[in-house]
Write an enzyme that holds these catalytic residues in place. Structure first.
Site, short mmCIF file in Angstrom:
data_model
loop_
_atom_site.label_atom_id
_atom_site.label_comp_id
_atom_site.label_asym_id
_atom_site.label_seq_id
_atom_site.Cartn_x
_atom_site.Cartn_y
_atom_site.Cartn_z
N SER A 163 16.52 49.77 34.14
CA SER A 163 16.07 51.15 34.36
C SER A 163 16.07 51.87 33.03
O SER A 163 16.92 51.59 32.17
CB SER A 163 17.03 51.85 35.32
OG SER A 163 16.81 53.24 35.30
N TYR A 216 25.84 54.07 36.93
CA TYR A 216 24.56 53.33 37.01
C TYR A 216 23.98 53.13 35.61
O TYR A 216 23.56 52.02 35.26
CB TYR A 216 23.60 54.14 37.89
CG TYR A 216 22.24 53.54 38.08
CD1 TYR A 216 22.05 52.49 38.97
CD2 TYR A 216 21.12 54.04 37.42
CE1 TYR A 216 20.78 51.93 39.17
CE2 TYR A 216 19.86 53.52 37.61
CZ TYR A 216 19.69 52.46 38.49
OH TYR A 216 18.45 51.93 38.69
P1 NDP Z 1 16.93 49.85 47.08
O1 NDP Z 1 18.21 50.62 47.16
O2 NDP Z 1 15.78 50.32 47.87
O3 NDP Z 1 17.21 48.31 47.39
C1 NDP Z 1 18.30 47.70 46.77
C2 NDP Z 1 18.39 46.27 47.23
O4 NDP Z 1 19.53 45.68 46.58
C3 NDP Z 1 18.61 46.11 48.74
O5 NDP Z 1 17.93 44.99 49.20
C4 NDP Z 1 20.11 45.91 48.83
O6 NDP Z 1 20.53 45.18 49.97
C5 NDP Z 1 20.32 45.06 47.58
N1 NDP Z 1 21.73 44.94 47.23
C6 NDP Z 1 22.63 45.91 46.98
N2 NDP Z 1 23.83 45.36 46.74
C7 NDP Z 1 23.69 44.03 46.86
C8 NDP Z 1 24.55 42.92 46.74
N3 NDP Z 1 25.86 43.07 46.50
N4 NDP Z 1 24.05 41.68 46.88
C9 NDP Z 1 22.75 41.49 47.17
N5 NDP Z 1 21.87 42.50 47.32
C10 NDP Z 1 22.34 43.75 47.17
O7 NDP Z 1 16.56 49.84 45.53
P2 NDP Z 1 15.13 49.67 44.81
O8 NDP Z 1 14.29 48.71 45.53
O9 NDP Z 1 14.63 51.02 44.48
O10 NDP Z 1 15.62 49.04 43.42
C11 NDP Z 1 15.33 47.72 43.03
C12 NDP Z 1 15.68 47.60 41.56
O11 NDP Z 1 14.90 48.51 40.79
C13 NDP Z 1 17.13 47.92 41.23
O12 NDP Z 1 17.60 47.07 40.23
C14 NDP Z 1 17.07 49.34 40.70
O13 NDP Z 1 18.15 49.68 39.88
C15 NDP Z 1 15.74 49.30 39.95
N6 NDP Z 1 15.15 50.60 39.71
C16 NDP Z 1 14.66 51.34 40.76
C17 NDP Z 1 14.07 52.57 40.51
C18 NDP Z 1 13.49 53.40 41.61
O14 NDP Z 1 12.97 54.49 41.30
N7 NDP Z 1 13.49 52.97 42.86
C19 NDP Z 1 14.00 53.12 39.14
C20 NDP Z 1 14.52 52.25 38.12
C21 NDP Z 1 15.06 51.05 38.41
P3 NDP Z 1 21.13 45.90 51.30
O15 NDP Z 1 19.96 46.26 52.17
O16 NDP Z 1 22.01 44.86 51.89
O17 NDP Z 1 21.87 47.13 50.84
#
Ligand code: NDP
Length: 234
Positions: free
Chosen positions: A142, A157
């Site tokens: 990010s 974060y």
């Molecule tokens: P979401 O919160 O929508 O999804 C996060 C995902 O990570 C879910 O599938 C969640 O699973 C999973 N997760 C969390 N903890 C664990 C764990 N211990 N083991 C396995 N899976 C886990 O996030 P986004 O889709 O928005 O984000 C995806 C990536 O993009 C991340 O790395 C985020 O930091 C990055 N990002 C996102 C931005 C945005 O604007 N959305 C901006 C910049 C970066 P569960 O359903 O079980 O919780």
């Protein structure tokens, strides 16, 4: 099996991870969709299989440090190589806790999921990635983790994403002799559960550079931080 590309994505049951899985399956990849919840992961797999995609579930909780090795063993029992690993799973907790008040618990949990987990997942899958002629590791980071203009936003974060970027540099250097490219990518601000409904980007757009890095990006592009297919400053 060698001519069919194979990818594994962490945290792919929803959000950007799911969208990347969808787009790679559309490009005829065999996709290992991983999630910490079997129920949520299998539901996501079923959803994508409806369109005839070859998507398979593998359980992987990146906060459980024994989980990556188990997942890698499960995948290695089915296929002889892996071309793409997308370290996508992350959490955003304590967003409003300033650096002077953020707790040890939030720091520990966030670093475990967002930085240590991706490193251990990479370690576990390097043997399979080494069997690919063009292995790629993509760490979904990010711009919150950029050091040059880091401010007060979400300390736990932001610090974890800076650490993830360091993981990218370390792995890129360590894997150069195995021809495995390792890069960090910022997807932009995207409408997911994490990004919220006010984010300007749709998931299709947020997944774009991740999918590009997984497919068309030059193999010698490694050790970089990208956004919109361009190298950005750390
Ligand atoms: P979401 O919160 O929508 O999804 C996060 C995902 O990570 C879910 O599938 C969640 O699973 C999973 N997760 C969390 N903890 C664990 C764990 N211990 N083991 C396995 N899976 C886990 O996030 P986004 O889709 O928005 O984000 C995806 C990536 O993009 C991340 O790395 C985020 O930091 C990055 N990002 C996102 C931005 C945005 O604007 N959305 C901006 C910049 C970066 P569960 O359903 O079980 O919780």
């Amino acid at each position: 099996m060698k001519n069919r590309s194979i990818a594994l994505i962490t945290g792919a049951n929803r959000g950007l991870g799911f969208e990347v899985a969808r787009q790679l399956a559309e490009r005829d990849f065999i996709v290992y969709l991983s999630a910490r919840s079997r129920e949520a992961g299998e539901a996501a797999v079923e959803n994508l299989q409806k369109n005839g995609a070859d998507v398979r579930f593998v359980e992987l909780d990146v906060a459980d440090f024994s989980s990556p090795q188990k997942a890698a063993q499960a995948v290695a029992a089915q296929v002889d190589h892996l071309d793409v690993l997308v370290n996508n799973a992350a959490i955003l907790e304590g967003e409003n806790l300033p650096a002077l008040r953020v707790t040890a618990e939030v720091m520990q949990k966030t670093l475990a999921v967002n930085a240590i987990g991706p490193l251990l997942v990479a370690q576990a899958f390097v043997p399979l990635l080494s069997q690919s002629a063009h292995g790629r590791i993509i760490n979904v980071s990010s711009s919150a983790g950029t050091l040059h203009d880091m401010g007060t936003y979400a300390p736990a974060y932001s610090i974890s994403k800076a650490a993830l970027n360091a993981v990218t540099r370390q792995l890129s250097a360590a894997l150069q002799n195995k021809r495995i490219a390792v890069n960090s990518v910022c997807p932009g601000w995207v409408r997911t559960d994490m990004g919220g409904c006010n984010a300007p980007r749709a998931m299709e757009k947020g997944a774009e550079t991740i999918v590009w890095l997984a497919t068309e990006a030059p193999q010698d592009l490694t050790g970089q931080f990208l956004r919109d297919r361009k190298v950005i400053a750390w």
